[in-house]
Scaffold this active site. Structure first.
Site, mmCIF file in Angstrom:
data_model
loop_
_atom_site.group_PDB
_atom_site.id
_atom_site.type_symbol
_atom_site.label_atom_id
_atom_site.label_comp_id
_atom_site.label_asym_id
_atom_site.label_seq_id
_atom_site.Cartn_x
_atom_site.Cartn_y
_atom_site.Cartn_z
ATOM 1 N N GLU A 89 -5.829 35.414 -76.420
ATOM 2 C CA GLU A 89 -6.404 34.373 -77.321
ATOM 3 C C GLU A 89 -5.316 33.320 -77.751
ATOM 4 O O GLU A 89 -4.026 33.598 -77.178
ATOM 5 C CB GLU A 89 -6.388 35.434 -78.706
ATOM 6 C CG GLU A 89 -5.117 36.043 -79.289
ATOM 7 C CD GLU A 89 -5.683 36.869 -80.157
ATOM 8 O OE1 GLU A 89 -5.742 36.821 -81.575
ATOM 9 O OE2 GLU A 89 -5.933 38.390 -79.728
ATOM 10 N N CYS A 102 -1.335 27.316 -80.240
ATOM 11 C CA CYS A 102 -0.320 28.483 -79.899
ATOM 12 C C CYS A 102 -1.084 29.462 -79.024
ATOM 13 O O CYS A 102 -2.227 29.770 -79.040
ATOM 14 C CB CYS A 102 -0.320 29.474 -81.410
ATOM 15 S SG CYS A 102 0.471 30.822 -81.197
ATOM 16 N N CYS A 109 1.792 43.291 -74.591
ATOM 17 C CA CYS A 109 3.048 43.042 -74.898
ATOM 18 C C CYS A 109 3.786 44.275 -74.834
ATOM 19 O O CYS A 109 3.145 45.316 -74.979
ATOM 20 C CB CYS A 109 3.188 42.188 -76.021
ATOM 21 S SG CYS A 109 5.060 41.850 -76.482
ATOM 22 N N CYS A 113 6.621 45.655 -81.346
ATOM 23 C CA CYS A 113 7.276 45.673 -82.629
ATOM 24 C C CYS A 113 6.113 46.272 -83.812
ATOM 25 O O CYS A 113 5.073 46.269 -83.621
ATOM 26 C CB CYS A 113 7.220 44.030 -83.030
ATOM 27 S SG CYS A 113 8.499 43.202 -82.157
ATOM 28 N N CYS A 116 2.925 44.342 -85.236
ATOM 29 C CA CYS A 116 2.517 43.359 -84.520
ATOM 30 C C CYS A 116 1.431 43.986 -83.639
ATOM 31 O O CYS A 116 1.632 45.068 -83.114
ATOM 32 C CB CYS A 116 3.304 42.767 -83.637
ATOM 33 S SG CYS A 116 2.562 41.435 -82.396
ATOM 34 N N CYS A 333 -1.205 37.376 -84.230
ATOM 35 C CA CYS A 333 -0.943 37.725 -83.127
ATOM 36 C C CYS A 333 -2.104 38.984 -82.650
ATOM 37 O O CYS A 333 -1.766 40.159 -83.259
ATOM 38 C CB CYS A 333 0.480 38.293 -82.982
ATOM 39 S SG CYS A 333 1.401 37.419 -82.059
HETATM 40 N N1 SAH Z 1 6.961 37.790 -78.450
HETATM 41 C C1 SAH Z 1 7.285 36.730 -79.251
HETATM 42 C C2 SAH Z 1 6.029 35.638 -79.443
HETATM 43 C C3 SAH Z 1 4.839 36.407 -80.010
HETATM 44 S S1 SAH Z 1 4.840 37.002 -81.702
HETATM 45 C C4 SAH Z 1 8.118 36.855 -80.407
HETATM 46 O O1 SAH Z 1 8.383 37.973 -80.713
HETATM 47 O O2 SAH Z 1 8.421 35.788 -81.108
HETATM 48 C C5 SAH Z 1 4.711 35.684 -82.654
HETATM 49 C C6 SAH Z 1 5.223 35.903 -84.168
HETATM 50 O O3 SAH Z 1 4.166 36.354 -84.905
HETATM 51 C C7 SAH Z 1 6.501 36.462 -83.989
HETATM 52 O O4 SAH Z 1 7.378 36.128 -85.023
HETATM 53 C C8 SAH Z 1 5.978 37.908 -84.416
HETATM 54 O O5 SAH Z 1 7.173 38.490 -85.174
HETATM 55 C C9 SAH Z 1 5.037 37.541 -85.436
HETATM 56 N N2 SAH Z 1 4.156 38.412 -85.910
HETATM 57 C C10 SAH Z 1 3.287 39.386 -84.988
HETATM 58 N N3 SAH Z 1 2.602 40.160 -85.786
HETATM 59 C C11 SAH Z 1 2.911 39.761 -87.059
HETATM 60 C C12 SAH Z 1 1.998 39.967 -88.358
HETATM 61 N N4 SAH Z 1 1.363 41.178 -88.474
HETATM 62 N N5 SAH Z 1 2.427 39.499 -89.428
HETATM 63 C C13 SAH Z 1 3.103 38.331 -89.633
HETATM 64 N N6 SAH Z 1 3.682 37.776 -88.299
HETATM 65 C C14 SAH Z 1 3.716 38.585 -87.185
#
Ligand code: SAH
Length: 345
Positions: A89, A102, A109, A113, A116, A333
């Site tokens: 996406e 974006c 991935c 996290c 995420c 994301c």
């Molecule tokens: N792997 C990279 C880029 C992808 S994540 C990174 O970690 O930066 C993109 C951003 O979205 C990151 O800052 C991540 O921490 C945030 N993110 C992911 N899931 C989220 C959520 N449910 N709410 C808010 N931010 C989120």
């Protein structure tokens, strides 16, 4: 067959040498491709070369599978279909100053996290440089000729860009090339969960893009709870690496901090964050956590976020609360991809 968008100008020169065509054609092919033109329509190329290109390359491999447009703010969410059937996406946000896309850098991935959606099924595969270029081109084509095209790129979709380092580096090289789409380094941001060894590499190999760190915690205890990558690279390693990045590039560092109720949103956390960032040329984006149904985490709510911001400001840390865009179209994301996979199951 190779994807034509995976080639930079040097790659085209090598190909042309192999088929005994003149070197100057490399730029012509590259320029056409990045306008989204098929080989047949490359009008200043001889027919024979067009035929060779059609025989030897795939073209425009990334297709738009679905598009959702936010009624609130016009943000567009794209689901792209890749040649092997995988989907990824991207999100297009329109601002006064330009159009920001974006893009995803991996299918899935492996960083896992806690908040995420992208990591829920682990890493499926890396995207090629050509597929990342394909995301940008597909959206430029969708915006339409004569309309404002993409002006800014953030590598902040699904995937960890520094976990796909070589392909991302090649993507940056292709997308910033002035014979093609020509997005300047200053208009590109790369967001990482903090793979520190690669931050040093990026500073040396392609410094100049804005580096964004998904920090989300002021200390290792909190970060260990929500980001497994913190077992490999501690916060002090991140601070050291971003200092190097700044020294090398002069680019201010952006920290992302998603506010999670009861985990990282206390006043004590805000104070601690101010201490670790003191003196670092940086900006903090406070983000309202997007709700992910598979995860048992809640967003902090307006008041705690405002209080957190105040502590940072009182301590001289530049910070803002990030505007939420596209919340009605699963802007966060990995969420939409997941939904579509579940519908198609
Ligand atoms: N792997 C990279 C880029 C992808 S994540 C990174 O970690 O930066 C993109 C951003 O979205 C990151 O800052 C991540 O921490 C945030 N993110 C992911 N899931 C989220 C959520 N449910 N709410 C808010 N931010 C989120």
């Amino acid at each position: 067959m190779p994807d034509a968008l995976d080639y930079n100008i040097q790659d085209w020169e090598k190909y042309l040498a192999r088929i005994c065509e003149p070197k100057f054609r490399a730029k012509q092919i590259f320029t056409w491709l990045h306008k989204g033109v098929d080989f047949d329509e490359m009008s200043n190329l001889p027919k024979k070369l067009q035929e060779n290109l059609k025989k030897d390359f795939d073209c425009n491999c990334v297709k738009i599978y679905k598009k959702l447009v936010s009624e609130k703010d016009g943000t567009r969410k794209y689901i792209f279909l890749l040649p092997d059937g995988n989907i990824i996406e991207g999100v297009l946000m329109s601002y006064k100053y330009g159009n920001t896309i974006c893009i995803s850098t991996q299918v899935g991935c492996r960083m896992n996290c806690a908040f995420c959606a992208s990591g829920l099924d682990g890493l499926i595969r890396n995207l090629t440089a050509g597929e990342m270029v394909g995301e940008v081109l597909a959206v430029n084509n969708d915006l339409g000729e004569g309309k404002r095209q993409i002006t800014n790129i953030v590598l902040m979709g699904s995937g960890e860009p520094l976990d796909n380092y070589q392909n991302v580096l090649k993507f940056l090289d292709i997308i910033s090339c002035n014979s093609g789409i020509n997005i300047s380094k200053r208009n590109i941001s790369l967001s990482t969960c903090g793979l520190c060894d690669k931050i040093y590499n990026l500073a040396d190999d392609f410094g100049g893009v804005t580096l964004t760190i998904s920090l989300h915690a002021p200390n290792d205890d909190v970060r260990n709870q929500i980001m497994p990558v913190n077992k490999a690279f501690k916060i002090k390693d991140i601070i050291k690496a971003v200092k190097y990045y700044f020294e090398k590039t002069g680019r201010r560092i952006i920290f992302e901090y998603s506010m999670i109720q009861g985990i990282n949103d206390s006043i004590a956390c805000a104070k601690e964050l101010s201490v670790i960032l003191k003196g670092l040329p940086c900006h903090v984006n406070l983000i309202n956590l997007n709700y992910v149904k598979e995860k048992n985490l809640k967003s902090s709510g307006k008041e705690p976020v405002a209080k957190f911001l105040k502590v940072l400001e009182d301590n001289g840390i530049s910070a803002t609360i990030r505007r939420t865009m596209g919340s009605d179209i699963e802007g966060a994301c990995g969420q939409l991809r997941r939904k579509i996979l579940q519908i198609n199951e």
